[in-house]
Each structure stands twice: as structure tokens, then as C-alpha cells.
Write a protein that holds these residues in place. Structure first.
Motif, PDB file in Angstrom:
ATOM      1  N   ALA A   1       0.822  -1.215   0.000  1.00 18.43           N
ATOM      2  CA  ALA A   1       0.000   0.000   0.000  1.00 18.43           C
ATOM      3  C   ALA A   1       0.851   1.257   0.000  1.00 18.43           C
ATOM      4  N   ARG A   2       0.362   2.259  -0.690  1.00 19.00           N
ATOM      5  CA  ARG A   2       0.970   3.588  -0.644  1.00 19.00           C
ATOM      6  C   ARG A   2       0.370   4.416   0.478  1.00 19.00           C
ATOM      7  N   GLU A   3      -0.888   4.093   0.832  1.00 16.88           N
ATOM      8  CA  GLU A   3      -1.602   4.890   1.835  1.00 16.88           C
ATOM      9  C   GLU A   3      -2.473   3.983   2.692  1.00 16.88           C
ATOM     10  N   ILE A   4      -2.571   4.353   3.957  1.00 13.60           N
ATOM     11  CA  ILE A   4      -3.503   3.719   4.885  1.00 13.60           C
ATOM     12  C   ILE A   4      -4.463   4.820   5.313  1.00 13.60           C
ATOM     13  N   ILE A   5      -5.744   4.588   5.095  1.00  9.84           N
ATOM     14  CA  ILE A   5      -6.767   5.577   5.446  1.00  9.84           C
ATOM     15  C   ILE A   5      -7.605   5.030   6.590  1.00  9.84           C
ATOM     16  N   LEU A   6      -7.633   5.772   7.695  1.00  8.87           N
ATOM     17  CA  LEU A   6      -8.516   5.429   8.814  1.00  8.87           C
ATOM     18  C   LEU A   6      -9.690   6.380   8.725  1.00  8.87           C
ATOM     19  N   LEU A   7     -10.840   5.825   8.399  1.00 10.23           N
ATOM     20  CA  LEU A   7     -12.022   6.587   8.055  1.00 10.23           C
ATOM     21  C   LEU A   7     -12.971   6.685   9.244  1.00 10.23           C
ATOM     22  N   GLY A   8     -12.909   7.785   9.945  1.00 11.92           N
ATOM     23  CA  GLY A   8     -13.841   8.065  11.028  1.00 11.92           C
ATOM     24  C   GLY A   8     -13.584   7.267  12.294  1.00 11.92           C
ATOM     25  N   ASP A   9     -13.855   7.888  13.418  1.00  5.91           N
ATOM     26  CA  ASP A   9     -13.731   7.259  14.736  1.00  5.91           C
ATOM     27  C   ASP A   9     -12.412   6.502  14.901  1.00  5.91           C
ATOM     28  N   VAL A  10     -11.316   7.218  14.671  1.00 10.16           N
ATOM     29  CA  VAL A  10      -9.983   6.635  14.805  1.00 10.16           C
ATOM     30  C   VAL A  10      -9.725   6.255  16.258  1.00 10.16           C
ATOM     31  N   ILE A  11     -10.085   7.137  17.189  1.00  6.77           N
ATOM     32  CA  ILE A  11      -9.987   6.818  18.623  1.00  6.77           C
ATOM     33  C   ILE A  11     -11.397   6.702  19.182  1.00  6.77           C
ATOM     34  N   HIS A  12     -11.519   5.999  20.287  1.00  5.71           N
ATOM     35  CA  HIS A  12     -12.852   5.795  20.852  1.00  5.71           C
ATOM     36  C   HIS A  12     -13.378   7.054  21.533  1.00  5.71           C
ATOM     37  N   ALA A  13     -12.506   7.794  22.196  1.00  6.42           N
ATOM     38  CA  ALA A  13     -12.910   9.033  22.869  1.00  6.42           C
ATOM     39  C   ALA A  13     -11.674   9.907  23.039  1.00  6.42           C
ATOM     40  N   SER A  14     -11.899  11.183  23.254  1.00  6.34           N
ATOM     41  CA  SER A  14     -10.767  12.103  23.370  1.00  6.34           C
ATOM     42  C   SER A  14     -10.075  12.011  24.721  1.00  6.34           C
ATOM     43  N   ARG A  15     -10.717  11.449  25.709  1.00  2.00           N
ATOM     44  CA  ARG A  15     -10.091  11.285  27.031  1.00  2.00           C
ATOM     45  C   ARG A  15      -9.710   9.829  27.230  1.00  2.00           C
ATOM     46  N   MET A  16      -8.427   9.628  27.509  1.00  4.35           N
ATOM     47  CA  MET A  16      -7.940   8.284  27.805  1.00  4.35           C
ATOM     48  C   MET A  16      -6.721   8.408  28.701  1.00  4.35           C
ATOM     49  N   SER A  17      -6.334   7.323  29.305  1.00  2.00           N
ATOM     50  CA  SER A  17      -5.180   7.337  30.202  1.00  2.00           C
ATOM     51  C   SER A  17      -3.907   7.616  29.419  1.00  2.00           C
ATOM     52  N   ASP A  18      -2.862   7.991  30.140  1.00  2.00           N
ATOM     53  CA  ASP A  18      -1.567   8.217  29.497  1.00  2.00           C
ATOM     54  C   ASP A  18      -1.078   6.950  28.802  1.00  2.00           C
ATOM     55  N   GLY A  19      -1.302   5.804  29.433  1.00  2.00           N
ATOM     56  CA  GLY A  19      -0.872   4.533  28.840  1.00  2.00           C
ATOM     57  C   GLY A  19      -1.604   4.229  27.545  1.00  2.00           C
ATOM     58  N   ALA A  20      -2.896   4.467  27.526  1.00  6.15           N
ATOM     59  CA  ALA A  20      -3.672   4.230  26.303  1.00  6.15           C
ATOM     60  C   ALA A  20      -3.271   5.213  25.218  1.00  6.15           C
ATOM     61  N   ALA A  21      -3.061   6.476  25.587  1.00  7.83           N
ATOM     62  CA  ALA A  21      -2.634   7.481  24.609  1.00  7.83           C
ATOM     63  C   ALA A  21      -1.281   7.095  24.016  1.00  7.83           C
TER      64      ALA A  21
END
Length: 114
Positions: free
Chosen positions: A72-92
Motif C-alpha cells: 500500500a501507498r496509503e492507509i486511510i482510517l475513516l472516522g472514529d480513529v480513537i474511541h474518545a478524546s479522554r484516555m489514560s496516558d498509557g492508552a494514549a
């Protein structure tokens, strides 16, 4: 539970120029792009902080294998890449590591979700 990435046993053409190459992963022939929607990286951390972050590595592994297999030349993550904007430092940290791993294979495009 088997956390090893599972590439599709075979490639299935869904429409002209578009194939399924792994569970939830499309291959766009002409643009040489891998596309996955709603990957929700960091999911376990957001729904229950005591759960291990297994899906981020599993999903990233599946995408890496598919992208390498298809060159592949490109990987596209289409929408909802992360589950939520708040997460632990370890998850981030796990999410950043996952995104870095994908960027090491191909151009990575992230498209915002809902």
C-alpha cells in the motif's frame, strides 16, 4: 483469546477495483490504499480503565499485515480513529505507537468521525 493479527485467507473483490483483504479492511486497487473505518483505538481504556488495551495492537497488526501484503501507498482510517478524546496516558501512548507503526509502512490519512 488470540491477539495475533489475522489477514484474510483470500482477497475478495467486492466491486470493481475494491477488495476485502482482511476483516474490516478494504483495498482500493487504483490508489493502492488500505481503508478501515471506525477502528476506535483505545476502546478498552475508555469503557473501563482496568481492561488491558489489546484491540489497539491487534487492529494495528491487521492493518500493517494488509498494507505490507498489498504494498500500500496509503492507509486511510475513516472516522472514529480513537474511541474518545479522554484516555489514560498509557492508552494514549499505545495509540501514538500504533499510529507511528502505520506511518512507518505508508502514508497515513486520518479522517474525523462523528
Amino acid at each position: 483469546m488470540n491477539s495475533a493479527p489475522q489477514p484474510a485467507a483470500r482477497i475478495v473483490e467486492l466491486a470493481p477495483g475494491v477488495s476485502a483483504v482482511a476483516p474490516g479492511v478494504l483495498w482500493m486497487h487504483a490508489s493502492r490504499a488500505i481503508v478501515a473505518a471506525d477502528v476506535h483505538l483505545g476502546y478498552e481504556d475508555v469503557i473501563g480503565g482496568a481492561l488491558p488495551i489489546w484491540s489497539t495492537g491487534e487492529l494495528t497488526g491487521t492493518l500493517r499485515i494488509a498494507a505490507q501484503r498489498m504494498q500500500a501507498r496509503e492507509i486511510i482510517l475513516l472516522g472514529d480513529v480513537i474511541h474518545a478524546s479522554r484516555m489514560s496516558d498509557g492508552a494514549a501512548r499505545a495509540v501514538r505507537t500504533a499510529l507511528h507503526a502505520l506511518r512507518s509502512i505508508a502514508e497515513l490519512t486520518l479522517i474525523a468521525g462523528n
